[in-house]
Write a protein that holds these residues in place. Structure first.
Motif, PDB file in Angstrom:
ATOM      1  N   PHE A 250       0.869  -1.177   0.000  1.00  0.00           N
ATOM      2  CA  PHE A 250       0.000   0.000   0.000  1.00  0.00           C
ATOM      3  C   PHE A 250       0.909   1.230   0.000  1.00  0.00           C
ATOM      4  O   PHE A 250       1.704   1.415   0.908  1.00  0.00           O
ATOM      5  CB  PHE A 250      -0.878  -0.031   1.255  1.00  0.00           C
ATOM      6  CG  PHE A 250      -1.725   1.204   1.431  1.00  0.00           C
ATOM      7  CD1 PHE A 250      -2.993   1.270   0.875  1.00  0.00           C
ATOM      8  CD2 PHE A 250      -1.262   2.291   2.166  1.00  0.00           C
ATOM      9  CE1 PHE A 250      -3.789   2.403   1.047  1.00  0.00           C
ATOM     10  CE2 PHE A 250      -2.050   3.429   2.337  1.00  0.00           C
ATOM     11  CZ  PHE A 250      -3.308   3.477   1.780  1.00  0.00           C
ATOM     12  N   SER A 251       0.763   2.023  -1.052  1.00  0.00           N
ATOM     13  CA  SER A 251       1.603   3.234  -1.130  1.00  0.00           C
ATOM     14  C   SER A 251       0.747   4.467  -0.870  1.00  0.00           C
ATOM     15  O   SER A 251      -0.430   4.504  -1.236  1.00  0.00           O
ATOM     16  CB  SER A 251       2.236   3.353  -2.514  1.00  0.00           C
ATOM     17  OG  SER A 251       3.091   2.258  -2.712  1.00  0.00           O
ATOM     18  N   TYR A 252       1.347   5.469  -0.248  1.00  0.00           N
ATOM     19  CA  TYR A 252       0.585   6.672   0.066  1.00  0.00           C
ATOM     20  C   TYR A 252       1.521   7.879   0.051  1.00  0.00           C
ATOM     21  O   TYR A 252       2.746   7.731   0.168  1.00  0.00           O
ATOM     22  CB  TYR A 252      -0.113   6.545   1.432  1.00  0.00           C
ATOM     23  CG  TYR A 252       0.872   6.414   2.564  1.00  0.00           C
ATOM     24  CD1 TYR A 252       1.511   5.209   2.816  1.00  0.00           C
ATOM     25  CD2 TYR A 252       1.200   7.507   3.373  1.00  0.00           C
ATOM     26  CE1 TYR A 252       2.436   5.087   3.833  1.00  0.00           C
ATOM     27  CE2 TYR A 252       2.115   7.395   4.397  1.00  0.00           C
ATOM     28  CZ  TYR A 252       2.734   6.171   4.621  1.00  0.00           C
ATOM     29  OH  TYR A 252       3.660   6.049   5.615  1.00  0.00           O
TER      30      TYR A 252
ATOM     31  N   ILE B  36      -5.073   2.086  10.195  1.00  0.00           N
ATOM     32  CA  ILE B  36      -5.936   0.949   9.843  1.00  0.00           C
ATOM     33  C   ILE B  36      -6.066   0.821   8.323  1.00  0.00           C
ATOM     34  O   ILE B  36      -6.250  -0.267   7.787  1.00  0.00           O
ATOM     35  CB  ILE B  36      -7.351   1.152  10.468  1.00  0.00           C
ATOM     36  CG1 ILE B  36      -7.238   1.237  11.991  1.00  0.00           C
ATOM     37  CG2 ILE B  36      -8.306   0.035  10.067  1.00  0.00           C
ATOM     38  CD1 ILE B  36      -8.478   1.813  12.666  1.00  0.00           C
ATOM     39  N   ILE B  37      -5.971   1.949   7.641  1.00  0.00           N
ATOM     40  CA  ILE B  37      -6.317   2.003   6.216  1.00  0.00           C
ATOM     41  C   ILE B  37      -5.496   1.061   5.329  1.00  0.00           C
ATOM     42  O   ILE B  37      -6.066   0.307   4.534  1.00  0.00           O
ATOM     43  CB  ILE B  37      -6.242   3.464   5.689  1.00  0.00           C
ATOM     44  CG1 ILE B  37      -7.191   4.349   6.500  1.00  0.00           C
ATOM     45  CG2 ILE B  37      -6.572   3.546   4.202  1.00  0.00           C
ATOM     46  CD1 ILE B  37      -8.647   3.891   6.481  1.00  0.00           C
ATOM     47  N   PRO B  38      -4.168   1.046   5.432  1.00  0.00           N
ATOM     48  CA  PRO B  38      -3.402   0.197   4.504  1.00  0.00           C
ATOM     49  C   PRO B  38      -3.853  -1.260   4.560  1.00  0.00           C
ATOM     50  O   PRO B  38      -4.094  -1.892   3.533  1.00  0.00           O
ATOM     51  CB  PRO B  38      -1.954   0.344   5.009  1.00  0.00           C
ATOM     52  CG  PRO B  38      -1.933   1.644   5.730  1.00  0.00           C
ATOM     53  CD  PRO B  38      -3.286   1.798   6.340  1.00  0.00           C
ATOM     54  N   GLY B  39      -4.015  -1.778   5.760  1.00  0.00           N
ATOM     55  CA  GLY B  39      -4.424  -3.180   5.918  1.00  0.00           C
ATOM     56  C   GLY B  39      -5.841  -3.402   5.453  1.00  0.00           C
ATOM     57  O   GLY B  39      -6.152  -4.405   4.807  1.00  0.00           O
ATOM     58  N   GLN B  40      -6.724  -2.436   5.752  1.00  0.00           N
ATOM     59  CA  GLN B  40      -8.127  -2.610   5.361  1.00  0.00           C
ATOM     60  C   GLN B  40      -8.240  -2.689   3.841  1.00  0.00           C
ATOM     61  O   GLN B  40      -8.952  -3.528   3.304  1.00  0.00           O
ATOM     62  CB  GLN B  40      -8.979  -1.441   5.883  1.00  0.00           C
ATOM     63  CG  GLN B  40     -10.459  -1.710   5.678  1.00  0.00           C
ATOM     64  CD  GLN B  40     -11.321  -0.455   5.793  1.00  0.00           C
ATOM     65  OE1 GLN B  40     -10.829   0.656   5.937  1.00  0.00           O
ATOM     66  NE2 GLN B  40     -12.609  -0.644   5.712  1.00  0.00           N
TER      67      GLN B  40
ATOM     68  N   SER C 167     -10.605   7.907   0.212  1.00  0.00           N
ATOM     69  CA  SER C 167      -9.503   7.234   0.909  1.00  0.00           C
ATOM     70  C   SER C 167      -9.434   5.752   0.554  1.00  0.00           C
ATOM     71  O   SER C 167      -8.679   5.000   1.163  1.00  0.00           O
ATOM     72  CB  SER C 167      -9.668   7.399   2.425  1.00  0.00           C
ATOM     73  OG  SER C 167      -9.344   8.726   2.779  1.00  0.00           O
ATOM     74  N   GLY C 168     -10.245   5.325  -0.398  1.00  0.00           N
ATOM     75  CA  GLY C 168     -10.049   3.976  -0.945  1.00  0.00           C
ATOM     76  C   GLY C 168     -11.189   3.004  -0.751  1.00  0.00           C
ATOM     77  O   GLY C 168     -11.305   2.040  -1.505  1.00  0.00           O
ATOM     78  N   ASP C 169     -12.044   3.213   0.256  1.00  0.00           N
ATOM     79  CA  ASP C 169     -13.135   2.261   0.456  1.00  0.00           C
ATOM     80  C   ASP C 169     -14.281   2.631  -0.481  1.00  0.00           C
ATOM     81  O   ASP C 169     -15.142   3.454  -0.163  1.00  0.00           O
ATOM     82  CB  ASP C 169     -13.603   2.280   1.917  1.00  0.00           C
ATOM     83  CG  ASP C 169     -14.691   1.244   2.190  1.00  0.00           C
ATOM     84  OD1 ASP C 169     -15.246   0.695   1.211  1.00  0.00           O
ATOM     85  OD2 ASP C 169     -14.984   0.984   3.367  1.00  0.00           O
ATOM     86  N   ALA C 170     -14.283   2.001  -1.646  1.00  0.00           N
ATOM     87  CA  ALA C 170     -15.244   2.354  -2.685  1.00  0.00           C
ATOM     88  C   ALA C 170     -16.501   1.490  -2.622  1.00  0.00           C
ATOM     89  O   ALA C 170     -17.244   1.397  -3.596  1.00  0.00           O
ATOM     90  CB  ALA C 170     -14.575   2.219  -4.048  1.00  0.00           C
ATOM     91  N   ASN C 171     -16.759   0.867  -1.481  1.00  0.00           N
ATOM     92  CA  ASN C 171     -17.960   0.052  -1.304  1.00  0.00           C
ATOM     93  C   ASN C 171     -19.198   0.859  -1.726  1.00  0.00           C
ATOM     94  O   ASN C 171     -19.470   1.915  -1.154  1.00  0.00           O
ATOM     95  CB  ASN C 171     -18.036  -0.341   0.187  1.00  0.00           C
ATOM     96  CG  ASN C 171     -19.165  -1.310   0.476  1.00  0.00           C
ATOM     97  OD1 ASN C 171     -20.039  -1.509  -0.360  1.00  0.00           O
ATOM     98  ND2 ASN C 171     -19.125  -1.902   1.663  1.00  0.00           N
TER      99      ASN C 171
END
Ligand SMILES: CCCCCCC[C@@H](O)CC(=O)SCCNC(=O)CCNC(=O)[C@H](O)C(C)(C)COP(=O)(O)OP(=O)(O)OC[C@H]1O[C@@H](n2cnc3c(N)ncnc32)[C@H](O)[C@@H]1OP(=O)(O)O
Length: 719
Positions: free
Chosen positions: A317-319, A359-363, A492-496
């Motif tokens: 995960f890159s940021y 939490i974000i990278p792992g999620q 932030s990435g959670d495109a649910n």
């Protein structure tokens, strides 16, 4: 000397009793008082021919000694006729010794169907037929002793005896089940495994051994098994030359070939465990089917509680600073709060990630790995029923403001919550570019309706929530989310689609898209950070929350906090619904740094809420209006210093309407501040509770101070 064991009044049927072992059994039982049916077809040892001579001779022998016996010349395949002989002559049958047998030895390559069938018909079918005929009589009289005759050739196999071995082992199976079925009727079935000198073995055994294997050294063992005082049932007794020993099936300790209940099994897994599978050093007897099955239950239970399998999904995960800023904006950081600049401005000297960002990278890696798709045994995860259930993170090392992190995700456990659903626990370890672990997270995913798969309900792998203290909150913080909060947080990435797509949300049973659990977590933990950690992310050790109810974007979050040492318990609710949306939550801090104005902030927050609730109560006190406009309430409000009549406040939508208008008509009004308490007299700014009301009611117009207040302000500035 002890009294001799007698068989007086007992009727025994011995098949194949014309010679060898059968003859010896018949003679011994008769000598001890039993009436004996001496059955023998009088055929050769290969099953050829027939004659009455063998049985007659033994009967004569018995009678000569004063015993009672009758001959029977039927084949054991006609078992009912043999039993009938007992009934006709003695009126009952108590003992049945299935001893008759033949041999048709051939190597397997040469064995014919006839060789196979004949041996099976005599040994296995024959024992079945005689027992079948005797069974109802034994059941009726609540007494029976049955002997099956097996062979070491059956237990161990013997070259050239495939047909015989199979039949003899079949008799062990028959013995085992009859022992179970007969037990409650006092019918015992045991098996003798004789090694005796008989016409079946005379040219098989070495001559000197043959001489020692007299049948009379086995007959007492069989007679004992037939006696009413012998309690054995289902035993397999190996005997010969005056030696006897019980034989049992043993099973090794074994090994689970899978690591976890959700794992598949490959041939390679089997190969790799084969040494353990075949290790008999810790073998135990396999006595009952219950014991055999309960062993399997234990194995399954262990599998369910087993630590995560080797199935680890690794991904990167890159940021960049931009990601940290977008994330901070998504969870309510604002330039309105100067302290938040450290999360929003990359050139700030303390620019850093919010603690919840860890939490974000792992999620993200967990979400896109497909790891949970088939995690529930026998089910595929339905994405419309998926909700974020709980979240834990332990921060182990600060991350830099840009970089690439490596995540290792694995399913820790899968729980069965019955009709409610299934819970998947996913463990995630996050490492930085130096290989140091920066965080350990546990994400709990709740899949509604996916329970009842036969799994366990709880797990020692689950990192548990903590009950909050029972007292009133030490501090509270209120913050409104915006209507586009989920749209913003998605960046932030959670495109649910649950959080943006009305159709998808409705498939999940929601009226409209709901907010990400992680967005609510971000707001709530930021509230704790502000009030107890001086907004310093480096002070945070762990965070744990449970999402208990969904939050709608635009709703106002209120976080109540309780300090217990270095642990800050918190609970978040929404003002609009009163629902607790985060519960059992806590943040552990390295050190606590209460905000300087903690009590003031807390008091102000509470005041805001009290005021709002008061307004709600007053509006609810007008039921007619409330009824008329269905949950939308009436309130008197002043406009431009004048009483503006009745206005309508839609608490759900946080909107203000003219009294008679239908909800939906937006009002651009000016809030009149006509109370000294409503402003900070030193700055002229609205007091927090008034600002809160203004925001709540979506009053977009200017603030107008009354003459009186303006005068007061002027006077103040002159001081
Ligand atoms: C790899 C992919 C990763 C994906 C990550 C997430 C992606 C995101 O985009 C998704 C989201 O952000 S969804 C939004 C955030 N989450 C929510 O809104 C869920 C809110 N919670 C609920 O609605 C209910 O608690 C609900 C529905 C969860 C449960 O309520 P009920 O059905 O009423 O159940 P209840 O009777 O309360 O309890 C039954 C058993 O389940 C346990 N439980 C309850 N809530 C739980 C929760 N939130 N997490 C974990 N376990 C939970 C209870 O303890 C109970 O078990 P037991 O009987 O053993 O005590």
């Amino acid at each position: 000397m002890a009294e001799k064991l007698r068989f007086n009044g007992r009727v025994a049927v011995v098949t194949g009793a014309g010679a060898g072992l059968g003859r010896t059994y018949a003679l011994l039982l008769a000598e001890r008082g039993a009436s004996v049916v001496v059955n023998d077809l009088g055929g050769g040892r290969h099953g050829d021919g027939s004659s009455t001579k063998a049985a007659d001779t033994v009967v004569e022998e018995i009678k000569a000694k004063g015993g009672k016996a009758v001959p029977d010349y039927n084949s054991v395949e006609d078992g009912e006729k043999i039993i009938q002989t007992a009934l006709d002559n003695f009126g009952r049958v108590d003992i049945l010794i299935n001893n008759a047998g033949i041999l048709r030895d051939r190597t397997f390559a040469r064995i014919s169907d006839q060789d196979w069938d004949l041996v099976h018909r005599v040994h296995l079918k024959g024992s079945f037929k005689t027992t079948q005929a005797a069974w109802p009589h034994m059941r009726k009289q609540q007494y029976g002793r049955i002997i099956m005759t097996s062979s070491q050739s059956g237990l161990c196999g013997n070259f050239g005896q495939a047909n015989y071995s199979a039949a003899k082992y079949g008799l062990v199976g028959l013995n085992n089940t009859l022992a179970l079925e007969g037990d409650k009727y006092n019918i015992h079935c045991n098996t003798i495994v004789p090694t005796a000198a008989s016409r079946l073995t005379e040219d098989i055994l070495p001559p000197d051994m043959f001489a020692e294997l007299r049948p009379c050294l086995i007959a007492p063992v069989v007679a004992w098994l037939c006696h009413e005082s012998c309690g054995d049932n289902g035993s397999i007794i190996d005997s010969g030359a005056g030696y006897a020993a019980q034989c049992q099936m043993y099973r090794g300790e074994g090994v689970s070939l899978r690591k976890r209940i959700t794992d598949d099994l490959s041939i390679e897994d089997v190969r790799d465990s084969w040494e353990k599978v075949t290790d008999m050093s810790k073998a135990t007897p396999l006595t009952t089917i219950q014991a055999a099955t309960s062993n399997l239950m234990t194995v399954l239970e262990e599998l369910r509680t087993a630590p995560a399998s080797g199935k680890v999904v690794k991904d990167k995960f890159s940021y960049t600073p931009r990601d940290l800023i977008i994330y901070a904006l998504g969870v309510g950081a604002s330039t309105k709060n100067p302290d938040d600049l450290r999360f929003l401005y990359e050139n700030h000297e303390d620019f850093a990630a919010l603690p919840s960002f860890y939490i974000i990278p792992g999620q993200m890696v967990g979400m896109f790995s497909g790891l949970i798709d088939n995690a529930i045994p026998g089910k595929t995860v339905d994405p419309t029923q998926l909700l974020h259930g709980e979240q834990f993170v332990e921060i182990l090392k600060p991350i830099s403001t840009s970089g690439t992190l490596t995540n290792q995700c694995q399913i820790a456990d899968v729980l069965d919550k019955g009709s409610k659903g299934a819970v998947i626990l996913m463990d995630i370890d996050t490492f930085d570019e130096e290989g140091d672990q920066v965080a350990h997270s546990q994400m709990t995913v709740f899949i509604r309706g996916a329970g009842e798969f036969g799994g366990r309900q709880s797990s020692n792998k689950q990192i548990m929530c903590a009950d909050r203290p029972k007292r009133k909150a030490d501090a509270s913080r209120i913050q409104a989310t915006i209507l586009d909060q989920a749209a913003l947080y998605r960046l932030s990435g959670d495109a649910n689609p649950l959080h943006i797509d009305p159709n998808f949300a409705s498939m999940g049973g929601f009226d409209r898209p709901i907010l990400h659990g992680m967005a609510t977590l971000g707001f709530a933990t930021k509230h704790v950070l502000e009030l107890y950690a001086g907004n310093d992310p480096s002070l945070v050790k762990t965070i744990k929350v449970r999402f208990t109810k969904p939050v709608l974007p635009g709703h106002t979050l209120k976080t109540d906090m309780w300090r217990e040492g270095h642990r800050i318990h918190f609970e978040t609710s929404t003002i609009e619904t009163g629902n607790i949306v985060i519960s059992g939550a806590y943040m552990d801090l390295k050190e606590v740094q209460p905000a300087v104005n903690l009590h003031k902030v807390a008091a102000e927050s509470l005041k805001c809420e009290e005021m709002f609730n008061d307004m709600r109560k007053r509006m609810e006190a007008d039921p007619a209006t409330a009824k008329k406009i269905n949950g939308v309430f009436l309130y008197n409000i002043t406009k431009n210093g004048q009483a503006a009549g009745k206005w309508v406040v839609d608490l759900k939508q946080c909107k203000l309407y003219k009294g008679d208008a239908e909800p939906g008509v937006k009002v651009d009004t000016t809030l009149t501040v006509d109370d000294q308490d409503m402003i900070d007299i030193t700055t002229g700014k609205l007091n927090p509770q008034v600002a809160f009301m203004k925001q709540k009611l979506k009053i977009t117009g200017n603030i107008m101070l009354t003459q009186k207040l303006q005068g007061l302000l002027k006077a103040q500035s002159k001081l």
